[in-house]
Design an enzyme around this catalytic site. Structure first.
Site, PDB file in Angstrom:
ATOM      1  N   SER A 142       0.851  -1.187   0.000  1.00  0.00           N
ATOM      2  CA  SER A 142       0.000   0.000   0.000  1.00  0.00           C
ATOM      3  C   SER A 142       0.885   1.235   0.000  1.00  0.00           C
ATOM      4  O   SER A 142       1.985   1.224   0.572  1.00  0.00           O
ATOM      5  CB  SER A 142      -0.895   0.019   1.250  1.00  0.00           C
ATOM      6  OG  SER A 142      -1.554   1.262   1.374  1.00  0.00           O
ATOM      7  N   TYR A 156      -1.934  -0.363  10.235  1.00  0.00           N
ATOM      8  CA  TYR A 156      -2.075  -0.912   8.883  1.00  0.00           C
ATOM      9  C   TYR A 156      -0.876  -0.526   8.028  1.00  0.00           C
ATOM     10  O   TYR A 156      -0.313  -1.359   7.309  1.00  0.00           O
ATOM     11  CB  TYR A 156      -3.368  -0.394   8.259  1.00  0.00           C
ATOM     12  CG  TYR A 156      -3.524  -0.679   6.781  1.00  0.00           C
ATOM     13  CD1 TYR A 156      -3.906  -1.946   6.335  1.00  0.00           C
ATOM     14  CD2 TYR A 156      -3.297   0.319   5.829  1.00  0.00           C
ATOM     15  CE1 TYR A 156      -4.051  -2.204   4.980  1.00  0.00           C
ATOM     16  CE2 TYR A 156      -3.448   0.065   4.472  1.00  0.00           C
ATOM     17  CZ  TYR A 156      -3.813  -1.197   4.054  1.00  0.00           C
ATOM     18  OH  TYR A 156      -3.949  -1.458   2.708  1.00  0.00           O
TER      19      TYR A 156
END
Length: 244
Positions: A142, A156
């Site tokens: 990501s 995350y």
């Protein structure tokens, strides 16, 4: 002699980016094994789309953080033949908010179980199955891995930074075995992963390209990294983020 087909395992293949990856790979000649967590109906729709593209498909309900489930997934894939590729796409965000405000430690641990341990478990089994034949692994990271996601989900972001590190380490470890390992790092994409459905619109205003991405745009990058066109590419982290 018949033509050897690509057989690719895609975790989290039942929706969003994973579903787009499955259908794109099918269009490029991959048989696809679709690992999914819970929604059998959605996974079946992806399977039907793969088969409509002329490829074979299997669906396997599984949890990437469960070693036994990972073994089941790859045992099922072996029914189609020797696997040639793995896409480690399954991932979760977990609780949203500032770290100091997070109370559910188990939910944070679950993020690392899926996003990090799950990637390692699936890669381990794929490597074992590819030994002596070569293959390709694509991990989904990501843009958050380098941006940090302050105020939203630092945990995350940290888990995805680990995916980047896994990619680089395995690329060096497995290069001599003919196994390429690369990574795609999406930016904000229109999927169901967002706790706030309007988040892509808010983030899009900050992107140089002025919009959020579509799952198909990530699928194209994954397909390229699995293709012969990327035969000299390993250890790459391909950012597909609209410029963020």
């Amino acid at each position: 002699m018949g033509v050897t087909r690509n057989i690719t395992v895609v975790t989290g293949g039942g929706r969003g980016i994973g579903a787009a990856i499955c259908t794109r790979l099918a269009s490029e000649g991959h048989d696809v094994v679709i690992g999914y967590r819970s929604n059998a109906a959605r996974a079946q729709q992806v399977r039907e789309a793969v088969e409509a593209a002329g490829a074979r498909a299997l669906t396997v309900e599984m949890d990437t953080a469960d070693p036994d489930d990972v073994e089941r997934l790859f045992d099922a894939a072996a029914e189609l033949g020797p696997i040639t590729g793995l896409v480690n796409n399954a991932g979760i965000v977990g609780p949203v908010g500032r770290l100091a405000d997070l109370e559910d430690v188990a939910a944070v641990e679950r993020v690392f179980a899926v996003n990090v341990v799950g990637v390692l478990l699936c890669a381990r089994r794929a490597i074992r199955d590819m030994q002596g034949r070569g293959g390709a692994i694509v991990n989904l990271s990501s843009g958050a891995a380098t941006l940090g996601s302050p105020g939203e989900y630092v945990h995350y972001a940290a888990s995805k930074a680990a995916v980047d590190t896994i990619t680089i380490g395995l690329a060096k470890e497995l290069g001599p075995d003919g196994i390429r390992v690369n990574c795609v790092a999406p930016g904000t994409i229109w999927t169901e992963i967002h706790a706030d459905p309007d988040r892509p619109n808010r983030i899009a205003a900050k992107a140089p390209l002025g919009r959020a991405g579509e799952p198909e745009e990530i699928a194209g990058a994954v397909a390229w990294l699995l293709s012969p066109d990327a035969s000299y590419t390993t250890g790459a982290i391909l950012r597909v983020s609209g410029g963020l």
